[in-house]
Write a protein that holds these residues in place. Sequence first.
Motif, PDB file in Angstrom:
ATOM      1  N   UNK A 221     -36.321  41.040  31.975  1.00 46.36           N
ATOM      2  CA  UNK A 221     -36.779  41.128  30.970  1.00 46.36           C
ATOM      3  C   UNK A 221     -36.856  39.684  30.590  1.00 46.36           C
ATOM      4  N   UNK A 222     -37.291  39.596  29.813  1.00 46.39           N
ATOM      5  CA  UNK A 222     -36.878  37.659  28.958  1.00 46.39           C
ATOM      6  C   UNK A 222     -35.423  38.241  28.460  1.00 46.39           C
ATOM      7  N   UNK A 349     -33.278  38.173  34.923  1.00 48.52           N
ATOM      8  CA  UNK A 349     -34.471  37.753  33.871  1.00 48.52           C
ATOM      9  C   UNK A 349     -35.658  37.302  35.460  1.00 48.52           C
ATOM     10  N   UNK A 350     -36.917  37.499  34.169  1.00 44.96           N
ATOM     11  CA  UNK A 350     -37.684  36.863  35.396  1.00 44.96           C
ATOM     12  C   UNK A 350     -37.668  35.187  36.018  1.00 44.96           C
ATOM     13  N   UNK A 351     -36.696  34.603  35.731  1.00 50.84           N
ATOM     14  CA  UNK A 351     -37.259  33.268  36.074  1.00 50.84           C
ATOM     15  C   UNK A 351     -35.909  32.522  35.211  1.00 50.84           C
ATOM     16  N   UNK A 352     -35.685  31.333  35.714  1.00 48.14           N
ATOM     17  CA  UNK A 352     -34.373  30.821  35.455  1.00 48.14           C
ATOM     18  C   UNK A 352     -34.043  30.604  33.761  1.00 48.14           C
ATOM     19  N   UNK A 353     -35.242  30.419  33.543  1.00 43.76           N
ATOM     20  CA  UNK A 353     -35.341  29.792  31.912  1.00 43.76           C
ATOM     21  C   UNK A 353     -35.247  31.434  30.997  1.00 43.76           C
ATOM     22  N   UNK A 354     -35.906  32.504  31.918  1.00 44.69           N
ATOM     23  CA  UNK A 354     -36.310  33.466  30.992  1.00 44.69           C
ATOM     24  C   UNK A 354     -37.498  34.104  30.332  1.00 44.69           C
ATOM     25  N   UNK A 355     -38.687  33.220  30.240  1.00 48.82           N
ATOM     26  CA  UNK A 355     -39.541  33.816  29.701  1.00 48.82           C
ATOM     27  C   UNK A 355     -41.062  33.563  30.561  1.00 48.82           C
ATOM     28  N   UNK A 356     -40.447  34.196  31.764  1.00 46.35           N
ATOM     29  CA  UNK A 356     -41.680  34.252  32.740  1.00 46.35           C
ATOM     30  C   UNK A 356     -42.755  35.672  32.604  1.00 46.35           C
ATOM     31  N   UNK A 357     -44.223  35.293  32.101  1.00 43.57           N
ATOM     32  CA  UNK A 357     -45.082  36.294  32.270  1.00 43.57           C
ATOM     33  C   UNK A 357     -44.599  36.840  30.774  1.00 43.57           C
ATOM     34  N   UNK A 360     -46.161  35.073  24.847  1.00 40.67           N
ATOM     35  CA  UNK A 360     -46.105  33.476  23.862  1.00 40.67           C
ATOM     36  C   UNK A 360     -46.580  32.257  24.898  1.00 40.67           C
ATOM     37  N   UNK A 361     -46.109  32.774  26.471  1.00 37.76           N
ATOM     38  CA  UNK A 361     -46.457  31.320  27.685  1.00 37.76           C
ATOM     39  C   UNK A 361     -45.325  30.448  27.304  1.00 37.76           C
ATOM     40  N   UNK A 362     -44.280  30.651  27.215  1.00 34.42           N
ATOM     41  CA  UNK A 362     -42.801  29.752  26.810  1.00 34.42           C
ATOM     42  C   UNK A 362     -42.098  28.971  28.133  1.00 34.42           C
ATOM     43  N   UNK A 363     -42.301  29.993  29.040  1.00 35.10           N
ATOM     44  CA  UNK A 363     -42.561  29.547  30.144  1.00 35.10           C
ATOM     45  C   UNK A 363     -42.426  28.305  31.181  1.00 35.10           C
TER      46      UNK A 363
END
Length: 506
Positions: A221-222, A349-357, A360-363
């Motif tokens: 999760x984020x 997290x789902x990706x390095x920045x943490x926001x994938x999926x 908010x579309x922040x990834x």
Amino acid sequence: MSSLAIVHSRAQIGIQALPVTIEVHLTNGLPRLSIVGLPETAVKESQDRVRSALLNSQFEFPLQRVTINLAPADLPKEGGRFDLAIAIGILAASHQISANELSQYEFIGELALNGELRPVRGVLPMAIEARNSQRQVVVPNDNATEASMVNNASVLPIKHLLDICKHLQGTNLITPFFTTEKSNVIDSIHIADLSEVRGQYHAKRALEVTAAGGHNLLMLGPPGTGKTMLASRITGILPPMVESEALATATIASIAIGGFNVQNWGIRPFRSPHHTASGVALVGGGSHPRPGEISLAHNGILFLDELPEFDKRVLEVLREPLESGHIVISRAAQQAKFPANFQLVAAMNPCPCGYLGDPSNRCSCSPQQVGRYRAKISGPLLDRIDIHIEVPNIPRTELRKDIVRETSAEVRKRVIAARNLQLQRAGKANNLLGNQEIEKFCHLSDTDENLLDTAIEQLGLSARAWYRILKVARTIADLAGSEDIQTHHLTESITYRRLERKKYSA
Ligand SMILES: Nc1ncnc2c1ncn2[C@@H]1O[C@H](COP(=O)(O)OP(=O)(O)OP(=O)(O)O)[C@@H](O)[C@H]1O
Ligand SMILES: [Mg+2]
């Protein structure tokens, strides 16, 4: 004139306390002392400590040729743990104390130059074996509580070399020590409560299933959704340990750096090594193999937060103990087998920045970055994790809602009831069921079997996953108090594997 004394002690090899006899032989000749029988530097240094301790305790150091043999010779011996036994042997061989009843005791402890006793590691496994050999075990005072954790062990604590000499002479007897501290203290220690976690009902449910059946869990999760928070609360809902489990877990702590803390008796360990941890720290090792985090987590939880940050090679080493429940460490000098039946709880997290999926579309990660991140966790490792869940961002309204949430104690009651069913059925937690036991205890109806086959095929899961899904379904049925695994138990169990396919194959 020559004389011989024999004293019993034990060497520490892995978690085993193997018998060592210390033979002290005095012969006429030039005064000289030699220690034979594969002693290491620390044991060789023991002669200087023992000499000073004897002289400072008003004994004489024999002006003869002293030969000390630590038998069997092929057993590696380390540390100052044999000091006390060597001192007693020299005193008995030189007739300064009586040697009559020495065979009824086992001795362990390091001597200070003034004759006081210093605590050593590994007293607990030694006390177990001494009891099994029907001998009393003489230990440094600071190790007394640890040794007395062993039921029916006769523990004689001493502060000074003179204490045991007076006891052996019959002038001042030591009373065996019994602990009053041995209680399961889970209810009295403070573990953060599950009720503090708002929302995340799906995750809490998964945590309950994980705890009830002894399964492995991965939370995805984020940032800031409560993954670490949830994981750190699992200890509060785990079922209590039975005596043999408590003893096994305490034994590992007893031989590890840091030693055993009596306040942890009966509490399932929660180990959360940092992602910079080395392979040796995690799985154990060293020239004298010591247990690592996975063994210190025996019968409890190994929590790996930020899973992809761990060294990939280090993670791969977990694969074997995750299946077998133990780890074998081979070194040139010796081989040691440590139990490592831990539950893996991991968060990422789902990706390095943490926001994938994230809605908010922040990834901002590129597919390659996501791919590299995910690739740090291998398929075989994921395959061994029974429950994969998402811990998403929760709406603010949910965060603010002031409702009464279930406490850890309430959840733990259900977990204990479910675990008791497992113990009655198979004598172990569902996670430990072998394939034959799974076929026996996790029977499905024909329709459900087809359902599972289809799911396995669609999700591209392995035969191992097939068995693991059944075990989790068994736990879900146990939580419901149901004798049979019903369709909704199975589908919940399958749901816990869906994410694996969807999320990691970037
Ligand atoms: N569901 C929740 N209920 C109550 N507090 C929460 C919840 N989620 C997060 N918090 C608050 O946010 C803080 C951070 O949560 P936590 O460390 O568990 O996040 P995380 O999911 O592990 O994030 P990361 O991926 O960055 O490690 C917690 O200490 C807590 O104060
Ligand atoms: Mg976290």
